[in-house]
Design an enzyme around this catalytic site. Structure first.
Site, PDB file in Angstrom:
ATOM      1  N   GLU B 223       0.872  -1.170   0.000  1.00 41.76           N
ATOM      2  CA  GLU B 223       0.000   0.000   0.000  1.00 41.76           C
ATOM      3  C   GLU B 223       0.908   1.219   0.000  1.00 41.76           C
ATOM      4  O   GLU B 223       1.503   1.560   1.018  1.00 41.76           O
ATOM      5  CB  GLU B 223      -0.887  -0.001   1.246  1.00 41.76           C
ATOM      6  CG  GLU B 223      -1.872  -1.156   1.285  1.00 41.76           C
ATOM      7  CD  GLU B 223      -3.144  -0.853   0.521  1.00 41.76           C
ATOM      8  OE1 GLU B 223      -3.534   0.331   0.475  1.00 41.76           O
ATOM      9  OE2 GLU B 223      -3.750  -1.792  -0.032  1.00 41.76           O
ATOM     10  N   CYS B 262      -1.797   9.056   2.527  1.00 39.04           N
ATOM     11  CA  CYS B 262      -1.586   8.523   1.186  1.00 39.04           C
ATOM     12  C   CYS B 262      -2.719   8.876   0.238  1.00 39.04           C
ATOM     13  O   CYS B 262      -2.530   8.914  -0.966  1.00 39.04           O
ATOM     14  CB  CYS B 262      -1.423   7.012   1.248  1.00 39.04           C
ATOM     15  SG  CYS B 262      -2.744   6.209   2.171  1.00 39.04           S
TER      16      CYS B 262
END
Lengths: 482, 490
Positions: B223, B262
């Site tokens: 991720e 993110c």
């Protein structure tokens, strides 16, 4: 340097083709799949000839195990393509009310398929079918160890599919390495775990996801509560009837009880006689070993001192023809090479245990295989086997057939690999599932925004816990009490 | 590289780590993590932890990142409670085998896909949502029946400590372990074989995690991040739309951990003629939202503070600062900052910002944003505020990203039904909701055959008639097959 140039050129061609959007429409994908179907139908004789040249593969195996599987794979993809390409709605839930959410499949882009030598037609084309169905551009690198099939594919594919988006690059280690050094959106590799590790390390440099279809020692446990003759035939069909044991899902070794072993052995011998006659090395129905490297490897397994005296059937070999007869071993020591490495050949060790349950511990002491088989009518034993044995796939009372079922994922776990394909799973393997959330400008939940107050926090807590009053308050833009 | 003293500690850690891994393998091997009851107990334990230790959790997040407890609840604690409850509710369904269709030629036979745990998994968490990014994957790993090692980021040490102190008390301590330490501990952990590794963090470290995993053929999920663009189409936007959009842009940029997320909006694309009105409403809304510096998190540490301040101090960039720009090095606080058209080759436009700086890039026509976004590496999320259905369709069909969200930002994170993960440079592997369960499961194919109906044509010796029969069968042409079988057709 030549190899590097070829690899870079192939990738650049594909990148431009993919960027142009050519591979996205369903019509293009369907056209390629129909092209592959035509290829399999029109070129059957040539494909069988190449397989015979590479592996002395009997015509029937070439048809049943390679060509027909490619055909059914294409047909399944054609039938399901529109469905697969459809976005799927998912419940958005109340947190973002009002909104709609869906998952929309999109191609990854440009992918690399590296194939294996034992089913050189199937294992090259089947992953390509998945990549195409998912809308990608593909480079296929067939195995150089099956050179006739490799050059046939290089010749045929451009005639039947869009060569600006589907390219074959032939070659050996240098060419494969050059390809692996390029940046792909996915790499699909079929082969052994040693090279699997190398492929994954190359992929790591570009953060490329991989599917690794590897192998392992697929065990067959044979219980005494079986229809023995049928079981023996099915084991034999999965072992010697599959490329002379050179298949990732071939039974590698058998485990049975000491008391049942003699009966099983007898049955296997009878079946082998039925299948291949008294002189198996002369049977047209037995594939040969792919090359002298592997022939010598297998001979060494047989000739190892603690193993050679355990041969109870077969053992003949013909170096000229690169053929080894179906050979059975009884109780080869567990620390022998034949019991530590994946055999990938026509040698079948039979290991005996006192009680059939001991087989589970034995299997679990080894790395997880691609497939595990149990022959038994005992439901409790079957349940325990399914629960306690981890493998890519488990089959009861047969061998190998799960790979013909397009609805089952085909792939390994642990040392036997990662990722899966076949049917929908092929499409998924080469697809990115993109999440799409469509929010309305309504439903402004002021409670989310700073400045944070106790009142707002109370509403937030309520919403996240699914409290209907809180959700109404949030939707109405309440901020609670400060 | 460690100094002598550190090397000693490293070696000890090596021995301790080996012991940790061994214990986890034993716990898994014993079989107890497989039962529904065990999985439910862990999830309930986690829920109790989040409830009983909420104040401590808020404190840890505040110490590590200056997070206001409302933000901590909204983005981490609250989401975790929702996910754990969801998993408890759905677990039975997720664990159930899936029956699949079997073609007639295999009759009698049944086929199923049975999910099983992969075994012992390792989760690397990140410092920006140190609780959420540790426990959300943990929920999935446990729901799937695995034993778990969790490695929180050392850059959020209070939360790391909080996890180490509490997980063992609320969950099965020999099957769920927290391993704390610096990068060297991460390296040592990767020397072992795991059945799956989930890594959340930067591409640089992700490469070395994947390379280490390759040695053991350990499957990984990564991720990562990227520059998440926000396309702002103001045409046809009413004043209310404008305000709502501004609220949500701010909620997607500065509210989550001061932009250190993110999926935070990295930069905005807007048509030249609408830039002024967007900037005006952003400025006024920012003033209202962040009257108190307390309501925005701080920068995590000195290193990131300096990184961000050098993005701003870049001589080519500084003139484009329109709003904010002040920095407090002592408190590691950077004011919400807006820039207008910094040079596209400056660091602020080529690297992931991960901070409270928002470049606004103007385009002639809003459709030009699509080509702009496509020219960059694929991000974790793409945002677009627009009422134009055609533009929305183009964004979905022509760009690629982990996800696309229209008319809001960051909220996709909380939706269980949507898979969460990247593509290309933003990573691979997806989780949240059922996807978390699947991320840590192996889908085992199980086929059961009976002994009835032996198709002898499967077996050698081969001849052409057998092949013909098989041709019919494989095309599911049962009628022709039966005729041929009975010798009534050649």
């Amino acid at each position: 340097m030549e190899a590097v140039a070829v690899a870079a050129e192939a990738r650049e061609l594909l990148r431009a083709s993919f960027a142009s959007g050519r591979t996205r429409p369903a019509a293009w994908r369907a056209a390629q799949l129909r092209g592959l179907l035509r290829m399999a139908a029109e070129m059957e004789a040539e494909i069988c000839a190449a397989l015979r040249a590479d592996l002395a593969k009997p015509h029937t195996e070439s048809y049943v195990h390679e060509i027909s599987l490619v055909t059914s794979s294409c047909k399944f993809a054609l039938k399901n393509l529109k469905k697969w390409m459809q976005p799927k709605k998912v419940p958005a839930g109340v947190l973002t009310f009002p909104s709609t959410a869906r998952v929309t499949p999109e191609p990854l882009g440009i992918v690399l398929v590296v194939s294996a030598w034992n089913y050189p037609f199937l294992l090259a084309v089947d992953p390509v079918i998945g990549a195409i169905a998912a809308g990608n551009a593909v480079v296929l690198k067939p195995s150089e160890i099956a050179p006739a099939t490799s050059s046939l594919l290089a010749d045929l594919l451009p005639r039947y599919v869009d060569s600006s988006c589907i390219k074959v690059v032939e070659g050996g280690i240098a060419e494969t390495t050059a390809l692996l050094e390029q940046k792909w959106d996915k790499i699909f590799y079929t082969g052994n775990s040693k090279v699997g590790r190398i492929v994954m390390s190359f992929a790591a440099k570009h953060l490329t996801p991989v599917v690794l279809e590897l192998g392992g020692k697929c065990p067959v446990v044979v219980d005494s509560n079986v229809d023995l003759h049928v079981a023996a035939k099915r084991i034999a069909a999965g072992k010697w009837g599959c490329n002379s044991g050179q298949a990732c899902i071939s039974p590698d070794y058998v485990i049975t009880t000491k008391s049942f072993a003699p009966k099983l052995l007898d049955s296997l011998k009878k079946v082998l006689d039925e299948f291949y006659g008294k002189d198996p090395l002369r049977s047209e129905d037995l594939s040969r070993i792919v090359n002298s490297n592997h022939f010598n490897r297998l001979k060494a397994l047989m000739d190892e001192e603690m193993v050679s005296d355990k041969i109870v059937f077969g053992g003949q070999s013909d170096e000229q023809q690169l053929k080894i007869a179906p050979t059975l071993f009884l109780d080869a020591p567990l620390d022998s090479a034949i019991m530590k490495e994946e055999i990938f050949g026509p040698l079948l060790p039979i290991i005996t245990v006192d009680k059939i349950h001991e087989s589970f511990a034995l299997i679990n002491s080894m790395t997880k295989p691609l497939a595990a088989y149990l022959f038994s009518k005992d439901s409790k034993l079957k349940r325990q086997f399914e629960r306690n044995v981890s493998a890519g796939g488990v089959i009861f009372n047969d061998t190998g057939i799960h790979l013909t079922n397009q609805n089952l994922p085909f792939g390994g776990v642990g040392e036997s690999g990662m990722g899966a394909y076949h049917g929908t799973f092929s499409f998924d393997a080469f697809t990115h599932r993109k999440a799409v959330l469509d929010r309305s400008f309504l439903g402004e939940a002021k409670a989310r925004y700073p400045p944070y107050t106790r009142g707002k926090l109370k509403i937030l807590k309520g919403v996240l816990k699914g409290n209907p009053l809180a959700m109404v308050q949030a939707a109405l833009g309440c901020t609670g009490w400060a | 590289m460690s100094t002598g003293a550190m090397a000693g500690a490293g070696a000890e850690a090596g021995g301790e780590l080996g012991e940790t891994v061994r214990e986890l393998r034993e716990a898994y091997g014993g079989g107890r993590t497989r039962s529904l009851a065990w999985r439910q107990a862990q999830l309930r334990g986690l829920l109790r932890l989040l409830k009983e230790k909420e104040a401590e959790a808020f404190q840890a997040l505040h110490k590590d990142l200056g997070k206001h407890h409302a933000e901590a609840y909204r983005d981490e604690v609250g989401v975790l409670i929702k996910s754990a409850n969801g998993a408890l509710q759905q677990l039975g369904k997720w664990m159930a085998p899936d029956r699949v269709w079997v073609p007639l030629i295999a009759w009698p036979a049944t086929a199923q896909v049975v999910p099983e745990p992969v075994g012992v998994v390792l989760i690397f968490s990140c410092w920006n949502f140190p609780l959420g990014l540790s426990l959300e994957p943990l929920i999935g790993a446990i729901a799937a029946g695995n034993a778990v090692a969790l490695k929180p980021s050392e850059l959020s040490p209070c939360t790391a400590r909080f996890l180490a102190d509490n997980i063992g008390n609320y969950m099965d301590a020999s099957a769920v372990k927290v391993v704390n330490g610096g990068p060297e501990v991460g390296e040592q952990l990767m020397e072992h074989r795991w059945d799956k590794v989930l890594f959340t963090g930067s591409p640089r470290i992700a490469r070395s995690v994947m390379a280490a995993a390759a040695r053991h053929l350990t499957p990984v999920a990564l991720e990562l991040g990227g520059k998440c663009p926000c396309i702002f189409d103001a045409a046809a936007a009413s004043a209310r739309d404008l305000q709502v959009s501004a609220n949500r842009i701010i909620a997607g940029k500065w509210s989550p951990c001061a932009g250190q997320a993110c999926i935070a909006i990295d930069y905005v694309l807007v048509e030249e003629r609408f830039a002024p009105v967007l900037i005006k409403v952003l400025k006024s809304t920012l003033k209202r939202f962040f009257q108190d510096a307390d309501h925005m998190a701080r920068i995590v540490n000195q290193r990131h503070f300096e990184r961000l301040s050098s993005l701003l101090k870049d001589r080519a960039v500084a003139p484009s600062i329109l709003h904010g720009g002040s920095m407090d090095a002592k408190n590691l606080y950077i004011e919400p900052t807006i820039l207008l058209n910094p040079p596209l080759d400056s660091a602020i436009m080529t690297e992931e910002i991960f901070g409270p700086l928002l470049p606004i890039i103007t385009v002639k026509k809003i459709e030009d944003s699509i080509a702009f976004v496509k020219a960059m590496p694929k991000p974790l999320a793409i945002y677009a505020f627009t009422r134009d259905a055609a533009l929305r369709r183009r964004v979905v069909e022509e760009t690629s990203s982990g996800s696309v969200t229209f008319n809001d930002a960051v909220v996709q994170y909380a939706i269980d039904g949507l898979p969460f993960g990247g593509v290309g440079q933003s990573g691979f592997g997806q989780y949240h909701g059922r996807h978390s369960f699947e991320m840590f499961s192996h889908k085992k194919a199980v086929m059961k055959r009976g002994y009835l109906l032996e198709l002898t044509l499967r077996y050698p010796p081969w001849d052409e008639s057998k092949v013909t029969l098989m041709r019919y069968l494989y095309r599911f042409n049962y009628f022709a097959f039966v005729l041929a079988f009975l010798g009534l057709r050649r």
